[in-house]
Design a protein around this motif. Sequence first.
Motif, short mmCIF file in Angstrom:
data_model
loop_
_atom_site.label_atom_id
_atom_site.label_comp_id
_atom_site.label_asym_id
_atom_site.label_seq_id
_atom_site.Cartn_x
_atom_site.Cartn_y
_atom_site.Cartn_z
N GLN A 27 7.02 6.53 12.64
CA GLN A 27 5.88 6.00 11.90
C GLN A 27 5.17 7.11 11.12
O GLN A 27 5.07 8.23 11.62
N THR A 28 4.71 6.77 9.93
CA THR A 28 4.00 7.77 9.12
C THR A 28 2.68 8.14 9.79
O THR A 28 1.92 7.27 10.19
N CYS A 60 8.17 6.57 -0.58
CA CYS A 60 8.11 5.13 -0.28
C CYS A 60 7.26 4.89 0.97
O CYS A 60 6.51 3.91 1.05
N LYS A 61 7.37 5.77 1.95
CA LYS A 61 6.55 5.64 3.15
C LYS A 61 5.07 5.83 2.82
O LYS A 61 4.22 5.12 3.33
N ILE A 62 4.78 6.81 1.94
CA ILE A 62 3.38 7.10 1.61
C ILE A 62 2.77 5.96 0.79
O ILE A 62 1.65 5.53 1.04
N VAL A 63 3.53 5.46 -0.19
CA VAL A 63 3.03 4.37 -1.05
C VAL A 63 2.72 3.11 -0.22
O VAL A 63 1.76 2.40 -0.51
N THR A 64 3.50 2.89 0.82
CA THR A 64 3.29 1.69 1.63
C THR A 64 2.40 1.97 2.85
O THR A 64 2.21 1.09 3.68
N SER A 65 1.85 3.18 2.94
CA SER A 65 0.98 3.49 4.08
C SER A 65 -0.44 3.00 3.79
O SER A 65 -0.73 2.50 2.70
N PHE A 74 11.90 -1.37 2.26
CA PHE A 74 10.54 -1.31 1.75
C PHE A 74 10.34 -2.49 0.80
O PHE A 74 11.30 -3.02 0.25
N PRO A 75 9.07 -2.88 0.56
CA PRO A 75 8.85 -3.87 -0.51
C PRO A 75 9.22 -3.25 -1.86
O PRO A 75 9.59 -2.08 -1.94
N GLU A 76 9.06 -4.04 -2.94
CA GLU A 76 9.47 -3.53 -4.26
C GLU A 76 8.44 -2.53 -4.78
O GLU A 76 7.40 -2.91 -5.31
N ILE A 77 8.76 -1.26 -4.64
CA ILE A 77 7.84 -0.21 -5.10
C ILE A 77 8.54 0.80 -6.01
O ILE A 77 7.92 1.73 -6.49
#
Length: 268
Positions: free
Chosen positions: A177-178, A120-125, A53-56
């Motif tokens: 995939q989310t 992390c999946k939700i933040v980057t969705s 993931f990116p930096e989150i």
Amino acid sequence: MENCWICGDLADSKEHKFKASDLKRFYGKKFDCYYIQESAVQIESYKDRILKFPEIICTKCNVTLTRKHDDAYDIFINYCHQNYDLLLERAELNFENIYGKNWVEQKRNLYRYFAKHAGCKIVTSEYPQDLTDLSEFILGKEKTEKFTLRFELKMIIKLLHTFYNKDREFGHLFNAQTLYYGYYDNLTLAGWLSNNWITTNWVYSKNINPNKKSDFINKTERLKIVDLNYYDKNLLETESYYEMIKYFEFGKLNTLEKRIEHYKEIIE
Ligand SMILES: [Zn+2]
């Protein structure tokens, strides 16, 4: 730089989409394998950027604070790898058998491991949500109201594993995939992760039925057996290795509507 969605400090760390230890255990430090999403991408190392993931989140949350959660996950996965026949026969996970007398806290830690991944999946969705419920749970709260899991055992992956594992180390990791459904202030987000034949579905929603909420008093959780009858297409007709893997993972969940039904059934 963004703020860590778990603790609010500066986010300076990249969480793996797949657990680094899983990747290393299966493939070694240098490897030749495919990352399958919409199309297959060849990757060469567990450090490949596409796997992160990116930096989150911050380093503290990614490493120190969640080490116990990672350990609980490792124990869970090792147990599932070693006890295929028993799991198939019982169609349930017994957390006391997996973790011993400390199973209540360890079951929580396992759920927290998946909570970090899901967050992390939700933040980057496309539709980041207020993740207070998840972050409080990860930071030590005993309950989560909006997050739940369901476990499945995919027999076909065991067959594939037995077949390929004869002449090389074969490991199967899959990250779906989310998916999201609902309305803007009331969205449900969901996905699944597979490690060999064990699939863990996660759902984040305001609408989880009280008796479907995460429960750390129950010693056992149902393990849904996805048997070979689940697949109706002749496996030999699949065009390529990665088409085959996608088919084994999705089975009949081959449309968005069917996947929404699948997640609804988990929480309603
Ligand atoms: Zn943090």
